[in-house]
Design a protein around this motif. Structure first.
Motif, PDB file in Angstrom:
ATOM      1  N   ASN A 220      21.372  36.311  39.472  1.00 11.43           N
ATOM      2  CA  ASN A 220      20.807  35.061  40.030  1.00 11.43           C
ATOM      3  C   ASN A 220      21.853  34.122  40.633  1.00 11.43           C
ATOM      4  OD1 ASN A 220      18.179  35.813  39.213  1.00 11.43           O
ATOM      5  ND2 ASN A 220      18.519  34.937  37.174  1.00 11.43           N
ATOM      6  N   GLN A 221      23.102  34.607  40.771  1.00 14.93           N
ATOM      7  CA  GLN A 221      24.147  33.750  41.326  1.00 14.93           C
ATOM      8  C   GLN A 221      24.880  34.371  42.514  1.00 14.93           C
ATOM      9  OE1 GLN A 221      26.655  31.416  38.573  1.00 14.93           O
ATOM     10  NE2 GLN A 221      25.528  32.394  36.896  1.00 14.93           N
ATOM     11  N   GLY A 222      24.906  35.699  42.587  1.00 14.25           N
ATOM     12  CA  GLY A 222      25.589  36.334  43.703  1.00 14.25           C
ATOM     13  C   GLY A 222      26.696  37.265  43.256  1.00 14.25           C
ATOM     14  N   TYR A 223      27.879  37.128  43.859  1.00 17.13           N
ATOM     15  CA  TYR A 223      29.006  38.023  43.577  1.00 17.13           C
ATOM     16  C   TYR A 223      30.232  37.210  43.178  1.00 17.13           C
ATOM     17  CZ  TYR A 223      26.097  41.480  45.915  1.00 17.13           C
ATOM     18  OH  TYR A 223      25.058  42.309  46.268  1.00 17.13           O
ATOM     19  N   LYS A 224      31.076  37.852  42.363  1.00 11.94           N
ATOM     20  CA  LYS A 224      32.239  37.149  41.813  1.00 11.94           C
ATOM     21  C   LYS A 224      33.451  38.075  41.811  1.00 11.94           C
ATOM     22  CE  LYS A 224      33.731  34.906  37.494  1.00 11.94           C
ATOM     23  NZ  LYS A 224      33.289  34.510  36.139  1.00 11.94           N
ATOM     24  N   PHE A 225      34.614  37.525  42.169  1.00 13.47           N
ATOM     25  CA  PHE A 225      35.871  38.276  42.078  1.00 13.47           C
ATOM     26  C   PHE A 225      36.461  38.064  40.694  1.00 13.47           C
ATOM     27  CE2 PHE A 225      40.411  38.966  42.533  1.00 13.47           C
ATOM     28  CZ  PHE A 225      40.449  40.153  43.258  1.00 13.47           C
ATOM     29  N   CYS A 226      36.707  39.159  39.967  1.00 11.25           N
ATOM     30  CA  CYS A 226      37.117  39.082  38.567  1.00 11.25           C
ATOM     31  C   CYS A 226      38.482  39.733  38.354  1.00 11.25           C
ATOM     32  CB  CYS A 226      36.080  39.750  37.666  1.00 11.25           C
ATOM     33  SG  CYS A 226      34.448  39.016  37.752  1.00 11.25           S
ATOM     34  N   SER A 227      39.526  39.039  38.711  1.00 11.46           N
ATOM     35  CA  SER A 227      40.885  39.487  38.431  1.00 11.46           C
ATOM     36  C   SER A 227      41.819  38.298  38.553  1.00 11.46           C
ATOM     37  CB  SER A 227      41.314  40.592  39.404  1.00 11.46           C
ATOM     38  OG  SER A 227      42.606  41.077  39.074  1.00 11.46           O
ATOM     39  N   GLU A 228      42.878  38.303  37.759  1.00 12.81           N
ATOM     40  CA  GLU A 228      43.855  37.217  37.821  1.00 12.81           C
ATOM     41  C   GLU A 228      44.659  37.337  39.115  1.00 12.81           C
ATOM     42  OE1 GLU A 228      45.541  33.739  36.609  1.00 12.81           O
ATOM     43  OE2 GLU A 228      43.940  34.842  35.604  1.00 12.81           O
ATOM     44  N   ILE A 229      44.704  36.249  39.878  1.00 17.50           N
ATOM     45  CA  ILE A 229      45.332  36.275  41.198  1.00 17.50           C
ATOM     46  C   ILE A 229      46.654  35.520  41.154  1.00 17.50           C
ATOM     47  CG2 ILE A 229      45.065  35.639  43.627  1.00 17.50           C
ATOM     48  CD1 ILE A 229      42.007  35.647  43.081  1.00 17.50           C
ATOM     49  N   GLU A 230      47.670  36.120  41.758  1.00 22.38           N
ATOM     50  CA  GLU A 230      48.957  35.458  41.924  1.00 22.38           C
ATOM     51  C   GLU A 230      49.235  35.337  43.411  1.00 22.38           C
ATOM     52  OE1 GLU A 230      51.910  37.619  39.850  1.00 22.38           O
ATOM     53  OE2 GLU A 230      50.987  37.359  37.884  1.00 22.38           O
ATOM     54  N   SER A 231      49.956  34.277  43.798  1.00 14.00           N
ATOM     55  CA  SER A 231      50.259  34.074  45.214  1.00 14.00           C
ATOM     56  C   SER A 231      51.742  34.244  45.468  1.00 14.00           C
ATOM     57  CB  SER A 231      49.814  32.680  45.672  1.00 14.00           C
ATOM     58  OG  SER A 231      50.537  31.683  44.974  1.00 14.00           O
ATOM     59  N   SER A 232      52.061  34.624  46.717  1.00 13.88           N
ATOM     60  CA  SER A 232      53.456  34.723  47.134  1.00 13.88           C
ATOM     61  C   SER A 232      53.501  34.433  48.620  1.00 13.88           C
ATOM     62  CB  SER A 232      54.018  36.120  46.838  1.00 13.88           C
ATOM     63  OG  SER A 232      53.311  37.106  47.558  1.00 13.88           O
TER      64      SER A 232
END
Length: 243
Positions: A220-232
C-alpha cells in the motif's frame, strides 16, 4: 532544436507525425525500415519513435539492438492491441508504448516528459558515486556497477527508477509518484507500466547477484530501496535527482 528519429513504414502516418512535430519545434527524420535507421545511427538524435510492424527486421528486434548499446529514449507505436506486445516492448527496454490510432497531443506530452528527464542539462546536473553492499551507482555517467566493477546495462527509465529510490531511501516511493516522475502524468489503476519497469530492474540486478534484494515492495506504499548507502566523489546524501 531537438531531433526525433521516426522509424515508420506507413508514409501517411510518418508524414502526418513529422509535420505535427515539426510545427512544434522538433526536427524529424523518417526511416521506413530498421535497416535504413541503422545507417543513420543514433548519435544525432534525442529520441526514437519506432513502429513495431516494420518490413524486414521488426521494431522489437530494432529496439533490442539499440538498447544494447544506447540509452536513447524510445517510444514504441503499434497497431497490435493487447498487453503482450506492450509488455515485450517494455521488457526490451522501450521507455513508453502507444497503440495506434493515437492522439498526437498525448504522444507530444509523452515525448516532452521523456526529453525533460533525459536532456543534456538534466543529465549533467548530478555527479559523483554512491556505493552499497559492494555495488556502485555512478551518477556522473548514469551507470550501475556490480561487485568486481561489472557494468549492469540499464535503460534510461531503469536507471531513473533506481536513482529515485536511492534518493528517497529509507522512505518508500509510491507508484503514482514514480509515474509522475517517469512518465509525466498519472496512470490508470490497471496500468502496469511502473510494475513492469521495477520488475525489469530487479531482474537485471538479481541476474548478477541473486542475494541483491535492494528493491522491495511495501504494501500500500509502493517501492523502497533497502541498503545502507555511502557517498563518494563529492555527492551529498540529500542530493536532488533531476528527472
Amino acid at each position: 532544436m531537438q531531433r526525433i528519429h521516426i522509424i515508420e513504414d506507413d508514409p501517411e502516418i510518418s508524414s502526418l507525425l513529422s509535420s505535427y512535430l515539426d510545427a512544434r519545434n522538433f526536427q524529424c527524420v523518417v526511416s521506413e525500415s530498421a535497416e535504413v535507421a541503422y545507417r543513420r545511427g543514433n548519435v544525432l538524435f534525442d529520441l526514437l519513435i519506432v513502429d513495431l510492424m516494420l518490413p524486414g527486421e521488426s521494431g522489437l528486434d530494432f529496439c533490442k539492438k539499440v538498447r544494447a548499446t544506447s540509452r536513447i529514449p524510445i517510444i514504441i507505436l503499434s497497431a497490435v492491441k493487447g498487453d503482450t506486445e506492450r509488455i515485450i516492448g517494455l521488457e526490451l527496454g522501450a521507455d513508453d508504448y502507444m497503440e495506434k490510432p493515437f492522439n498526437p497531443r498525448e504522444l507530444l506530452a509523452r515525448i516532452n516528459a521523456l526529453l525533460r528527464r533525459t536532456g543534456p542539462g538534466e543529465r549533467s546536473a548530478t555527479t559523483g558515486k554512491l556505493t552499497f553492499d559492494g555495488w556502485l551507482l555512478d551518477l556522473t555517467n548514469e551507470q550501475l556497477h556490480a561487485p568486481g566493477n561489472l557494468l549492469v546495462p540499464l535503460s534510461t527509465r531503469e536507471y531513473a527508477v533506481l536513482s529515485i529510490l536511492v534518493h528517497a531511501s529509507p522512505n518508500p516511493v509510491s507508484r503514482d509518484e514514480l509515474a509522475q516522475l517517469l512518465i509525466g502524468h498519472d496512470i490508470e489503476p490497471g496500468d502496469r507500466r511502473i510494475d513492469i519497469l521495477v520488475s525489469r530492474l530487479r531482474k537485471k540486478i538479481t541476474d548478477v547477484d541473486s542475494n541483491a534484494q535492494f528493491i522491495r515492495t511495501v504494501r500500500n506504499q509502493g517501492y523502497k530501496f533497502c541498503s545502507e548507502i555511502e557517498s563518494s566523489g563529492g555527492v551529498s546524501r540529500d542530493l536532488k535527482f533531476n528527472l
